[in-house]
Design a protein around this motif. Structure first.
Motif, PDB file in Angstrom:
ATOM      1  N   ARG B 277       0.816  -1.216   0.000  1.00 27.66           N
ATOM      2  CA  ARG B 277       0.000   0.000   0.000  1.00 27.66           C
ATOM      3  C   ARG B 277       0.851   1.269   0.000  1.00 27.66           C
ATOM      4  O   ARG B 277       0.492   2.277  -0.585  1.00 27.66           O
ATOM      5  CB  ARG B 277      -0.890   0.010   1.246  1.00 27.66           C
ATOM      6  CG  ARG B 277      -2.358  -0.278   0.951  1.00 27.66           C
ATOM      7  CD  ARG B 277      -3.196  -0.464   2.217  1.00 27.66           C
ATOM      8  NE  ARG B 277      -2.632   0.110   3.432  1.00 27.66           N
ATOM      9  CZ  ARG B 277      -2.887   1.343   3.869  1.00 27.66           C
ATOM     10  NH1 ARG B 277      -3.680   2.127   3.201  1.00 27.66           N
ATOM     11  NH2 ARG B 277      -2.348   1.751   5.004  1.00 27.66           N
ATOM     12  N   CYS B 302       2.798  -8.663  -2.716  1.00 32.59           N
ATOM     13  CA  CYS B 302       1.574  -9.463  -2.740  1.00 32.59           C
ATOM     14  C   CYS B 302       1.827 -10.641  -1.803  1.00 32.59           C
ATOM     15  O   CYS B 302       2.952 -10.824  -1.335  1.00 32.59           O
ATOM     16  CB  CYS B 302       1.210  -9.932  -4.150  1.00 32.59           C
ATOM     17  SG  CYS B 302       2.395 -11.090  -4.849  1.00 32.59           S
ATOM     18  N   LEU B 310      -1.411 -11.268  -9.108  1.00 35.80           N
ATOM     19  CA  LEU B 310      -0.899  -9.898  -9.200  1.00 35.80           C
ATOM     20  C   LEU B 310      -0.757  -9.466 -10.660  1.00 35.80           C
ATOM     21  O   LEU B 310      -1.250  -8.410 -11.054  1.00 35.80           O
ATOM     22  CB  LEU B 310       0.457  -9.790  -8.485  1.00 35.80           C
ATOM     23  CG  LEU B 310       1.153  -8.433  -8.586  1.00 35.80           C
ATOM     24  CD1 LEU B 310       0.478  -7.398  -7.691  1.00 35.80           C
ATOM     25  CD2 LEU B 310       2.630  -8.546  -8.208  1.00 35.80           C
ATOM     26  N   SER B 313      -4.129  -9.246 -12.521  1.00 35.54           N
ATOM     27  CA  SER B 313      -5.034  -8.170 -12.098  1.00 35.54           C
ATOM     28  C   SER B 313      -4.725  -6.834 -12.769  1.00 35.54           C
ATOM     29  O   SER B 313      -5.548  -5.924 -12.751  1.00 35.54           O
ATOM     30  CB  SER B 313      -4.936  -7.982 -10.582  1.00 35.54           C
ATOM     31  OG  SER B 313      -3.667  -7.424 -10.261  1.00 35.54           O
ATOM     32  N   ARG B 315      -2.579  -4.849 -11.614  1.00 33.90           N
ATOM     33  CA  ARG B 315      -2.113  -3.970 -10.536  1.00 33.90           C
ATOM     34  C   ARG B 315      -0.659  -3.535 -10.745  1.00 33.90           C
ATOM     35  O   ARG B 315      -0.283  -2.427 -10.378  1.00 33.90           O
ATOM     36  CB  ARG B 315      -2.256  -4.752  -9.220  1.00 33.90           C
ATOM     37  CG  ARG B 315      -2.073  -3.936  -7.977  1.00 33.90           C
ATOM     38  CD  ARG B 315      -2.326  -4.784  -6.720  1.00 33.90           C
ATOM     39  NE  ARG B 315      -1.544  -4.263  -5.597  1.00 33.90           N
ATOM     40  CZ  ARG B 315      -1.860  -3.199  -4.903  1.00 33.90           C
ATOM     41  NH1 ARG B 315      -2.966  -2.540  -5.177  1.00 33.90           N
ATOM     42  NH2 ARG B 315      -1.095  -2.761  -3.930  1.00 33.90           N
ATOM     43  N   SER B 316       0.156  -4.411 -11.369  1.00 38.44           N
ATOM     44  CA  SER B 316       1.575  -4.080 -11.572  1.00 38.44           C
ATOM     45  C   SER B 316       1.839  -3.462 -12.940  1.00 38.44           C
ATOM     46  O   SER B 316       2.978  -3.193 -13.302  1.00 38.44           O
ATOM     47  CB  SER B 316       2.436  -5.333 -11.365  1.00 38.44           C
ATOM     48  OG  SER B 316       2.023  -6.380 -12.244  1.00 38.44           O
ATOM     49  N   GLY B 320      -1.318   0.720 -13.237  1.00 37.10           N
ATOM     50  CA  GLY B 320      -1.930   0.013 -12.110  1.00 37.10           C
ATOM     51  C   GLY B 320      -1.652   0.712 -10.781  1.00 37.10           C
ATOM     52  O   GLY B 320      -1.007   1.758 -10.738  1.00 37.10           O
ATOM     53  N   ALA B 321      -2.135   0.112  -9.690  1.00 33.67           N
ATOM     54  CA  ALA B 321      -1.991   0.725  -8.373  1.00 33.67           C
ATOM     55  C   ALA B 321      -0.533   0.680  -7.899  1.00 33.67           C
ATOM     56  O   ALA B 321      -0.084   1.575  -7.178  1.00 33.67           O
ATOM     57  CB  ALA B 321      -2.881  -0.012  -7.374  1.00 33.67           C
TER      58      ALA B 321
END
Lengths: 155, 387
Positions: B277, B302, B310, B313, B315-316, B320-321
């Motif tokens: 986070r 993760c 990961l 998704s 996310r990477s 992404g986040a």
């Protein structure tokens, strides 16, 4: 050491080919000496046990890499074990003693806590599975190297 | 505790498979001068130089620091060479940090390089193995990472598959399209990776990094100099290094302890409790595709076994986040001795807001990771936009 200058392109000299031709003499030291004598003379694989953490170590060494305790207790290991992981090597390079493709494996011999590196034989790559049981096939002529075992075969 | 230290300038050469116009000291000088220009400094402003390179066998020239120091104007002057296998580039940056954090020097130039086209890389890498033990069966880096990747896949099947590795290769080559320094800049698909020839199974050609010629450099300075010279320095807020042995009992290549420990050390120093986070970007040393998933798990980006999830998704991804390997990663450029510093350079550039087309918005904290040796060295560096 340098060969005659060979321009590699254009009208300027860009590089020249040279070699470092060294024959090394790799020292065994006292632990490898005993280990490889046992392989050569008795077809035995020996580990060395840590008196403090109990781990049975390979390759044999004078101290435990885990807890740094001096170790000197030799233990005979089985020449059979389970496949920890493996890879089928296809990439060739200069000086490689085994011609690709070959199956390189980490084997957890019965009685050991550290993997033993070797190759597999008498099996097709597609049939190999982690966890399978394998056994050493010893070479007729043994010289005191890991090649004293030809390969490991499925049990 | 140490005094504040920041990266205030970075420099890179264009990574290529073979560079014929310059030799090693000239390439290192090119990166060094670019880093100094980026920092608004001249060579005479540098108090000490730290040089990193991997084994001499790659270029066939021993004692390379003697070759390179004069090229950086550090002759006579304080010069130190660092060598820790594949992590050397990052260890060089960390050594530069120690030079300044200790108060011994104010401004340090850290440089790392490799010119792999001068020699035979896989032969050099194979000579890293014990000649009496595993050298004859190992085959450079791919064989060992083949073993590691197989262990990882077997551990987490079916949650992680070979396609997940291919997705990493696709993502990082896509990111490299935005990085003018990257060597491999080509859009590929999962099908391309899956059908590329096997190298060391489960690794296929497109799962593997290239070999590159190139150098990277960073100017590392005290708070006083950083504030004067740089509007947005990348502060060293956490560093961690850890070494283990490939022959410890029950070594776990799918969740390497040295990586976990280096991360813990860096997170503790940087006051990071929830890395997934709290970090904004991460550059990890994925010389082979599955390694990105392995490192993300070991770094706590993760949960263990969720590397497949990961990458799936998004996310990477760059948007992404938590973007991973915004530079295109080692999969796109690999001058070995410099590769770990390139991770730090990218992380620092992201914090400084100087990453150009692959800049991620609003980066406050960036992580740079590296591995080396027989998966026995790990480093983690955290850069932050505030002290």
């Amino acid at each position: 050491m340098l060969e005659t200058a060979k321009p590699s392109g254009g009208d300027i000299v860009k590089s020249v080919t040279g070699t470092l031709d060294i024959k090394y003499r790799f020292s065994y030291g006292e632990r490898y000496d005993r280990f490889f004598r046992e392989m050569r003379d008795n077809k035995r694989i020996m580990g060395i046990a840590c008196p403090k953490c109990g781990a049975v170590l390979l390759p044999p060494r004078p101290y435990c890499g885990f807890c740094y305790t001096p170790v000197d207790e030799w233990v005979e290991l089985s020449d059979e074990g389970a496949l920890l992981t493996y890879t089928v090597v296809h990439l060739p390079f200069i000086g490689q003693p085994t011609e690709p493709p070959y199956i390189y494996a980490f084997i957890m011999l019965d009685g050991a806590d550290v993997q033993f590196p070797h190759i597999l034989g008498e099996i097709e790559a597609a049939d190999v599975r982690s966890g399978m049981r394998v056994k050493a096939v010893w070479a007729e002529e043994r010289k005191g190297t890991l090649h004293d075992i030809k390969y490991f075969r499925p049990v | 505790m140490t005094r504040p230290v920041a990266v205030i300038g970075t420099g890179q050469t264009k990574y290529v498979s073979r560079r014929d116009d310059k030799n090693v000291p000239e390439i290192v000088r090119e990166a060094g001068l670019r880093a100094l220009a980026d920092a608004g400094l001249k060579p005479s402003d540098v108090d000490a130089v730290v040089i990193g390179s991997a084994p001499e066998i790659f270029e066939g020239v021993n004692y390379p620091e003697d070759w390179i120091a004069p090229a950086l104007g550090m002759c006579p002057g304080p010069v130190m060479r660092v060598h820790t296998g594949g992590t050397v580039g990052a260890a060089t940056g960390i050594a530069g940090f120690y030079h300044v954090a200790s108060g011994a020097y104010d401004t340090v130039l850290a440089v790392a390089y490799q010119k792999l086209s001068d020699g035979v890389p896989q032969y050099g890498l194979s000579a890293c193995y014990d000649p009496l033990w595993d050298r004859d069966f190992a085959c450079g880096a791919p064989a060992l990472v083949g073993l590691q990747s197989r262990q990882y896949l077997d551990r987490h099947a079916p949650a992680v598959t070979e396609e997940h590795g291919a997705m990493v290769a696709v993502k990082n080559r896509r990111n490299a399209l935005l990085n003018p320094y990257a060597q491999i800049r080509r859009e590929i698909t999962v099908a391309d990776v899956m059908s590329s020839p096997p190298v060391a199974e489960p690794l296929k050609l497109l799962d593997c990094c290239p070999t590159s010629d190139g150098a990277a450099a960073m100017v590392i300075a005290s708070e006083q100099t950083a504030r004067k010279k740089c509007p947005r320095p990348a502060w060293f807020s956490g560093v961690g290094t850890c070494s283990e042995s490939p022959y410890v009992p029950h070594v776990d290549m799918a969740y390497p302890e040295s990586c976990v420990r280096a991360a813990q050390q860096a997170y503790q120093m940087a006051w990071i409790y929830e890395p997934a986070r709290e970090l904004d970007v991460a550059e990890v040393y994925e010389a082979f595709s599955f390694q990105e998933l392995i490192w993300c798990e070991a770094l706590g980006l993760c949960r263990p076994g969720e590397g497949g999830k990961l990458i799936e998704s998004g996310r990477s991804d760059l948007d992404g986040a938590l973007p991973v390997n915004t530079s295109g990663g080692v999969l796109s450029s690999n001058p070995i001795g410099a590769s770990a510093m390139i991770r730090q350079v990218e992380a620092a550039m992201q914090v400084m807001g100087r990453a150009g087309e692959h800049q991620v918005d609003g980066v406050h904290r960036a992580l740079a990771h590296s591995w080396g040796g027989a998966i026995q060295f790990s480093t983690v560096t955290i850069f932050s936009d505030e002290i």
